[in-house]
Design an enzyme around this catalytic site. Structure first.
Site, PDB file in Angstrom:
ATOM      1  N   ARG A  52      82.476  -2.287  -2.365  1.00 41.05           N
ATOM      2  CA  ARG A  52      83.818  -2.506  -2.883  1.00 41.05           C
ATOM      3  C   ARG A  52      84.029  -1.737  -4.188  1.00 41.05           C
ATOM      4  O   ARG A  52      85.114  -1.210  -4.444  1.00 41.05           O
ATOM      5  CB  ARG A  52      84.007  -4.007  -3.105  1.00 41.05           C
ATOM      6  CG  ARG A  52      85.297  -4.362  -3.766  1.00 41.05           C
ATOM      7  CD  ARG A  52      85.552  -5.852  -3.709  1.00 41.05           C
ATOM      8  NE  ARG A  52      86.775  -6.159  -4.394  1.00 41.05           N
ATOM      9  CZ  ARG A  52      86.864  -6.434  -5.683  1.00 41.05           C
ATOM     10  NH1 ARG A  52      85.766  -6.444  -6.409  1.00 41.05           N
ATOM     11  NH2 ARG A  52      88.022  -6.687  -6.242  1.00 41.05           N
ATOM     12  N   CYS A  87      43.173 -43.077  -9.566  1.00 42.34           N
ATOM     13  CA  CYS A  87      44.436 -42.727 -10.228  1.00 42.34           C
ATOM     14  C   CYS A  87      45.608 -43.517  -9.634  1.00 42.34           C
ATOM     15  O   CYS A  87      45.887 -43.406  -8.442  1.00 42.34           O
ATOM     16  CB  CYS A  87      44.692 -41.228 -10.082  1.00 42.34           C
ATOM     17  SG  CYS A  87      46.231 -40.701 -10.839  1.00 42.34           S
ATOM     18  N   GLU A 108      62.398  -7.154  27.597  1.00 42.07           N
ATOM     19  CA  GLU A 108      63.127  -6.186  28.412  1.00 42.07           C
ATOM     20  C   GLU A 108      63.892  -5.226  27.498  1.00 42.07           C
ATOM     21  O   GLU A 108      63.927  -4.017  27.732  1.00 42.07           O
ATOM     22  CB  GLU A 108      64.080  -6.932  29.358  1.00 42.07           C
ATOM     23  CG  GLU A 108      65.107  -6.073  30.079  1.00 42.07           C
ATOM     24  CD  GLU A 108      64.498  -5.093  31.079  1.00 42.07           C
ATOM     25  OE1 GLU A 108      63.274  -5.132  31.276  1.00 42.07           O
ATOM     26  OE2 GLU A 108      65.264  -4.274  31.639  1.00 42.07           O
ATOM     27  N   TYR A 109      64.492  -5.794  26.447  1.00 39.07           N
ATOM     28  CA  TYR A 109      65.206  -4.952  25.485  1.00 39.07           C
ATOM     29  C   TYR A 109      64.231  -3.935  24.883  1.00 39.07           C
ATOM     30  O   TYR A 109      64.525  -2.741  24.823  1.00 39.07           O
ATOM     31  CB  TYR A 109      65.808  -5.827  24.374  1.00 39.07           C
ATOM     32  CG  TYR A 109      66.585  -5.025  23.354  1.00 39.07           C
ATOM     33  CD1 TYR A 109      67.948  -4.802  23.512  1.00 39.07           C
ATOM     34  CD2 TYR A 109      65.944  -4.468  22.249  1.00 39.07           C
ATOM     35  CE1 TYR A 109      68.653  -4.043  22.598  1.00 39.07           C
ATOM     36  CE2 TYR A 109      66.632  -3.706  21.329  1.00 39.07           C
ATOM     37  CZ  TYR A 109      67.993  -3.496  21.505  1.00 39.07           C
ATOM     38  OH  TYR A 109      68.680  -2.738  20.601  1.00 39.07           O
ATOM     39  N   TYR A 121      79.055 -10.256   8.477  1.00 38.51           N
ATOM     40  CA  TYR A 121      80.189 -10.816   9.215  1.00 38.51           C
ATOM     41  C   TYR A 121      81.444 -10.067   8.792  1.00 38.51           C
ATOM     42  O   TYR A 121      81.635  -9.791   7.603  1.00 38.51           O
ATOM     43  CB  TYR A 121      80.389 -12.305   8.883  1.00 38.51           C
ATOM     44  CG  TYR A 121      79.440 -13.222   9.632  1.00 38.51           C
ATOM     45  CD1 TYR A 121      79.344 -13.180  11.013  1.00 38.51           C
ATOM     46  CD2 TYR A 121      78.667 -14.142   8.932  1.00 38.51           C
ATOM     47  CE1 TYR A 121      78.483 -14.028  11.696  1.00 38.51           C
ATOM     48  CE2 TYR A 121      77.801 -15.001   9.610  1.00 38.51           C
ATOM     49  CZ  TYR A 121      77.722 -14.939  10.993  1.00 38.51           C
ATOM     50  OH  TYR A 121      76.881 -15.765  11.663  1.00 38.51           O
ATOM     51  N   CYS A 166      46.000 -41.114 -15.356  1.00 34.88           N
ATOM     52  CA  CYS A 166      44.740 -41.866 -15.392  1.00 34.88           C
ATOM     53  C   CYS A 166      43.688 -41.260 -16.305  1.00 34.88           C
ATOM     54  O   CYS A 166      42.624 -41.835 -16.491  1.00 34.88           O
ATOM     55  CB  CYS A 166      44.184 -42.037 -13.982  1.00 34.88           C
ATOM     56  SG  CYS A 166      43.438 -40.519 -13.339  1.00 34.88           S
ATOM     57  N   LYS A 216      86.705 -22.751  -4.190  1.00 38.77           N
ATOM     58  CA  LYS A 216      85.306 -22.635  -4.583  1.00 38.77           C
ATOM     59  C   LYS A 216      84.577 -23.976  -4.520  1.00 38.77           C
ATOM     60  O   LYS A 216      85.121 -25.015  -4.900  1.00 38.77           O
ATOM     61  CB  LYS A 216      85.208 -22.073  -6.019  1.00 38.77           C
ATOM     62  CG  LYS A 216      85.729 -20.656  -6.148  1.00 38.77           C
ATOM     63  CD  LYS A 216      84.880 -19.634  -5.407  1.00 38.77           C
ATOM     64  CE  LYS A 216      83.659 -19.247  -6.183  1.00 38.77           C
ATOM     65  NZ  LYS A 216      83.869 -18.182  -7.159  1.00 38.77           N
ATOM     66  N   CYS A 256      44.746 -33.799 -10.116  1.00 41.21           N
ATOM     67  CA  CYS A 256      44.009 -34.829 -10.819  1.00 41.21           C
ATOM     68  C   CYS A 256      42.792 -35.156  -9.971  1.00 41.21           C
ATOM     69  O   CYS A 256      42.888 -35.332  -8.760  1.00 41.21           O
ATOM     70  CB  CYS A 256      44.896 -36.061 -10.967  1.00 41.21           C
ATOM     71  SG  CYS A 256      43.948 -37.549 -11.296  1.00 41.21           S
ATOM     72  N   GLU A 260      88.021 -19.621   6.636  1.00 34.93           N
ATOM     73  CA  GLU A 260      86.746 -18.920   6.838  1.00 34.93           C
ATOM     74  C   GLU A 260      85.771 -19.319   5.733  1.00 34.93           C
ATOM     75  O   GLU A 260      86.183 -19.496   4.597  1.00 34.93           O
ATOM     76  CB  GLU A 260      86.958 -17.395   6.738  1.00 34.93           C
ATOM     77  CG  GLU A 260      87.954 -16.848   7.728  1.00 34.93           C
ATOM     78  CD  GLU A 260      88.358 -15.401   7.399  1.00 34.93           C
ATOM     79  OE1 GLU A 260      87.735 -14.764   6.524  1.00 34.93           O
ATOM     80  OE2 GLU A 260      89.322 -14.929   8.032  1.00 34.93           O
ATOM     81  N   ASP A 319      78.361 -15.737   0.422  1.00 36.04           N
ATOM     82  CA  ASP A 319      77.922 -15.277  -0.881  1.00 36.04           C
ATOM     83  C   ASP A 319      77.078 -14.021  -0.703  1.00 36.04           C
ATOM     84  O   ASP A 319      75.860 -14.066  -0.621  1.00 36.04           O
ATOM     85  CB  ASP A 319      77.117 -16.387  -1.571  1.00 36.04           C
ATOM     86  CG  ASP A 319      77.145 -16.212  -3.068  1.00 36.04           C
ATOM     87  OD1 ASP A 319      77.848 -15.300  -3.541  1.00 36.04           O
ATOM     88  OD2 ASP A 319      76.462 -16.983  -3.762  1.00 36.04           O
TER      89      ASP A 319
HETATM   90  S1  IVH Z   1      88.877 -11.724   2.083  1.00 34.45           S
HETATM   91  C1  IVH Z   1      92.297  -9.671   0.427  1.00 34.45           C
HETATM   92  N1  IVH Z   1      87.217 -13.284   3.343  1.00 34.45           N
HETATM   93  O1  IVH Z   1      84.964 -12.867  -1.663  1.00 34.45           O
HETATM   94  C2  IVH Z   1      91.155 -10.448   0.849  1.00 34.45           C
HETATM   95  N2  IVH Z   1      86.540 -12.348   1.271  1.00 34.45           N
HETATM   96  O2  IVH Z   1      86.568 -13.083  -4.172  1.00 34.45           O
HETATM   97  C3  IVH Z   1      89.886  -9.999   0.284  1.00 34.45           C
HETATM   98  N3  IVH Z   1      84.273 -12.973   0.594  1.00 34.45           N
HETATM   99  O3  IVH Z   1      85.219  -9.474  -2.471  1.00 34.45           O
HETATM  100  C4  IVH Z   1      88.693 -10.677   0.701  1.00 34.45           C
HETATM  101  N4  IVH Z   1      83.805 -14.192   2.371  1.00 34.45           N
HETATM  102  O4  IVH Z   1      83.151 -10.278  -1.172  1.00 34.45           O
HETATM  103  C5  IVH Z   1      87.420 -12.528   2.256  1.00 34.45           C
HETATM  104  N5  IVH Z   1      85.837 -14.656   4.583  1.00 34.45           N
HETATM  105  C6  IVH Z   1      86.053 -13.899   3.517  1.00 34.45           C
HETATM  106  C7  IVH Z   1      85.072 -13.736   2.510  1.00 34.45           C
HETATM  107  C8  IVH Z   1      85.364 -12.959   1.392  1.00 34.45           C
HETATM  108  C9  IVH Z   1      83.349 -13.714   1.216  1.00 34.45           C
HETATM  109  C10 IVH Z   1      84.101 -12.329  -0.711  1.00 34.45           C
HETATM  110  C11 IVH Z   1      84.349 -10.853  -0.700  1.00 34.45           C
HETATM  111  C12 IVH Z   1      85.422 -10.616  -1.712  1.00 34.45           C
HETATM  112  C13 IVH Z   1      85.346 -11.841  -2.553  1.00 34.45           C
HETATM  113  C14 IVH Z   1      86.691 -12.157  -3.161  1.00 34.45           C
END
Ligand code: IVH
Length: 684
Positions: free
Chosen positions: A141, A437, A39-40, A228, A416, A319, A431, A118, A122
């Site tokens: 950035r 074997c 439909e979309y 996101y 073997c 991390k 093999c 949050e 990556d």
């Molecule tokens: S906040 C002042 N939230 O991590 C706050 N960063 O090491 C600035 N990143 O450059 C960032 N997920 O590319 C924030 N939920 C999240 C994130 C996030 C990934 C990355 C972002 C930032 C880097 C900072």
């Protein structure tokens, strides 16, 4: 003045666009679509068509306008009105507690602080600017002060609205978030690139970065990027909420995607809990994350805490252990898998990656070795995610020393000694030892004993494993040398079950040529091919002596299968095993094909249905095929006869409807007798 009709069309266009935006919002943001994709697509095409008829009414924020058609010469610079900061890191529990301590000390409070947790995606941080709800600019950035204008590329991200949803947003709203490539899309993209011999990306982050850096947005549009949002930058002409969490909810109502794992937590202990839960979940997520970000929820407190150099005091990244590290490739061994596939395995200088010390990693196959151009002595990148086998993903060419050694595939199986065969066009070398074997023997024996092969009753996978592990058998031919006593002495066995096994083995010796051929486990020779071969060549000797060309004269045997058969019989070990099996008493009736009577049922198609009481379905099928009939699985107008046992159901009904001949079990047995078929030792 626009004419009345053009106003009406503009109305209609805007109406279609609004519908599409609403569907997008429900699909991407609420994850709850209200219409099917078809439909979309229909609405989308309708809009496209109407816009084509009225090009002057196309608007830049129309859902059809995601992909520009002119590549850029270069990216222009964008100065961020609010700098894009980075984050400090913590790596363990103590450092996390210390972060929370510093926050409370600075705020002069012993109360627990409320944080937003949050996932740290990556990917790449971007800024997206909406003016009066319309996406007008996007930037990377960069160094935090100035980035590159990637508006064209950002517009191609389907889940990001070109026009905000709902109402109440500030007239100028700059959102911040992470652009990333979900794992599935990344893998699919690499698979396609590999097929075309194009460049492969080492990980989703590199793939996302490469895609955003395209000057031609038509290329970016083909990359499965997603985004996101996790914050706001500059705003004017409106207000937001008092907390970070509420702001995220507002962004969501405006159609911006927020990570569904975002949670509120109080105090360091709850942060740690969230971290541990996400770490456990890490490899099940649809996208890669490299940690967690904790942010003080109250914007008043955030302001009070402020910044140090380029990072806020009110947030930190926790991390995860790295899943990729660099190390040296010391050598390569070759492992033989259960199907004979040869895998090059990298021996590495031990390295801590993905939470464990790794000294071996897979190199997959020789095509991968060639693609990466990896050599012994190279510095390589090792990837280890969760419990997955570590793999070498890339060579760091800049670090290549002078004397590296190329990797060669061995000519003989390291287990073997049989020849290694790599068919042209296939990535995997194998093999050719097959039944002989030891690396392949368990699988070979399981297959040999299975129901459609030698049908050794009671000899299941577990028992095969046990027999091989106990050293009672090493080859399929050893099965027929088994004695009751040592089998009875095994765990979970006893005199009775051991005797049953020996009896079942004894019974399996009387077999048919198709079953025996299938049991040998020749690659690509399944049940149907084994039958064709047996019917065409009549004896095992004839099959063994046939050339590839002769083999292809049998129906449904192509060049690949023919070459596998010649390969199999070309290995002395395999002939040795066949000889041992026949010596042990495995037998079947053979007939030179010339001597075979024209099958009484040649050209007829039979269907078996319901339960037969005097013989099994497989036996009935065997007998019919021996008489030249084809046995089909379902009734059609091509069916000649349906054999209906007890409780026959829909097939019988269908045969009746089509007016096809139906016979019951006793008539069937009579038919077999009439054609001289004997069942077991007695004539049926
Ligand atoms: S906040 C002042 N939230 O991590 C706050 N960063 O090491 C600035 N990143 O450059 C960032 N997920 O590319 C924030 N939920 C999240 C994130 C996030 C990934 C990355 C972002 C930032 C880097 C900072």
């Amino acid at each position: 003045m626009p004419s009345a009709s053009s106003t009406a069309i503009a109305q209609q266009l805007e109406n279609l666009r609004e519908q599409l935006r609403e569907h997008n919002y429900r699909y991407y943001v609420l994850d709850n679509p209200s219409v099917p994709d078809a439909e979309y697509d229909r609405l989308f095409r309708q809009l496209q068509q109407l816009e084509q008829e009225h090009p002057d009414l196309i608007t830049h924020d129309s859902p059809t306008q995601r992909v520009g058609d002119r590549p850029l010469d270069a990216f222009s610079q964008v100065t961020h009105r609010v700098p894009m900061l980075s984050l400090d890191n913590v790596f363990n529990d103590q450092e996390l507690v210390a972060f929370d301590r510093r926050v409370r000390d600075r705020l002069k409070t012993e109360d627990e602080i409320e944080y937003v947790c949050e996932p740290k995606l990556d990917g790449l941080a971007v800024s997206v600017l909406y003016e009066n709800g319309v996406l007008v600019q996007a930037a990377t950035r960069g160094d935090g002060q100035t980035g590159e204008d990637i508006t064209q590329n950002i517009r191609t991200i389907q889940s990001l609205p070109l026009k905000l949803h709902g109402a109440g947003y500030p007239s100028t709203l700059e959102v911040r978030g992470e652009v990333f490539m979900p794992r599935a899309g990344f893998e699919e993209m690499n698979r396609r690139a590999a097929e075309k011999g194009e460049k492969i990306f080492a990980n989703p982050r590199n793939a996302a970065a490469g895609s955003l850096r395209q000057l031609d947005a038509r290329i970016t549009a083909q990359r499965p990027l997603d985004m996101y949002c996790y914050g706001v930058g500059f705003i004017a002409g409106g207000e937001l909420a008092q907390t970070h969490f509420d702001n995220l909810q507002l962004l969501k109502t405006w159609g911006l995607r927020i990570n569904a794992e975002t949670k509120l937590a109080r105090g360091a202990a709850e942060l740690q809990q969230y971290h541990d839960a996400m770490l456990a979940k890490r490899n099940q997520l649809a996208y890669e994350i490299d940690g967690i970000v904790y942010k003080v929820n109250s914007l008043t407190l955030q302001k009070e805490l402020g910044f140090v150099s380029r990072a806020p005091r009110w947030a930190t990244a926790h991390k995860f252990p790295a899943q990729e590290e660099m190390t040296e490739l010391l050598g390569v061994d070759f492992q033989v898998g259960r199907t004979g596939a040869l895998t090059p395995v990298a021996r590495l200088a031990p390295v801590f990656v993905g939470g464990v010390t790794v000294s071996n990693a897979t190199l997959h196959n020789m095509d991968e070795v060639a693609r990466m151009d990896v050599r012994v002595g190279d510095t390589v990148i090792v990837h280890r995610a969760g419990d997955v086998i570590p793999k070498v993903v890339k060579v760091v060419l800049e670090k290549r020393p002078e004397h590296t050694q190329p990797i060669h595939m061995p000519a003989h199986c390291p287990v073997c000694g049989s020849d290694i065969i790599k068919p042209e066009g296939e990535a995997v070398a194998r093999c050719s030892g097959g039944l002989y074997c030891p690396a392949q023997v368990k699988e070979a024996i399981k297959h040999f004993a299975s129901r459609k092969a030698m049908d050794v009753e009671g000899l299941g996978d577990k028992l095969v494993e046990q027999l091989v592990d106990q050293g009672l058998i090493a080859h399929v031919s050893d099965l027929y040398r088994l004695q009751v006593e040592p089998v009875a002495a095994m765990e979970r066995m006893g005199q009775k079950s051991a005797q049953n096994l020996i009896d079942a083995l004894e019974a399996s010796k009387a077999t048919t040529l198709p079953r025996f051929l299938f049991a040998l486990g020749i690659r690509d020779v399944g049940e149907a091919t084994a039958l064709t071969l047996a019917q065409h060549f009549g004896t095992l000797e004839n099959i063994r002596n046939a050339s590839e060309d002769q083999l292809q004269e049998a129906p449904d045997v192509g060049p690949i299968v023919a070459s596998r058969i010649v390969e199999f019989f070309g290995q002395p070990h395999n002939l040795e095993i066949i000889r041992a099996l026949r010596e042990a008493g495995v037998h079947w009736t053979e007939q030179e094909p010339a001597a075979r009577e024209a099958g009484a049922l040649d050209g007829k198609t039979y269907v078996l249905t319901g339960t037969l009481t005097q013989l099994t379905r497989d036996e009935a099928k065997d007998y019919l095929q021996r008489l030249g009939a084809k046995v089909a699985g379902s009734v059609s107008k091509n069916t000649d006869v349906v054999v209906a046992g007890e409780k026959a159901g829909s097939k019988l009904k269908k045969a009746d409807e089509l007016g096809i001949a139906i016979i019951d079990e006793s008539a069937f047995i009579q038919l077999l007798r009439d054609h001289g078929i004997k069942h077991g030792t007695e004539e049926i």
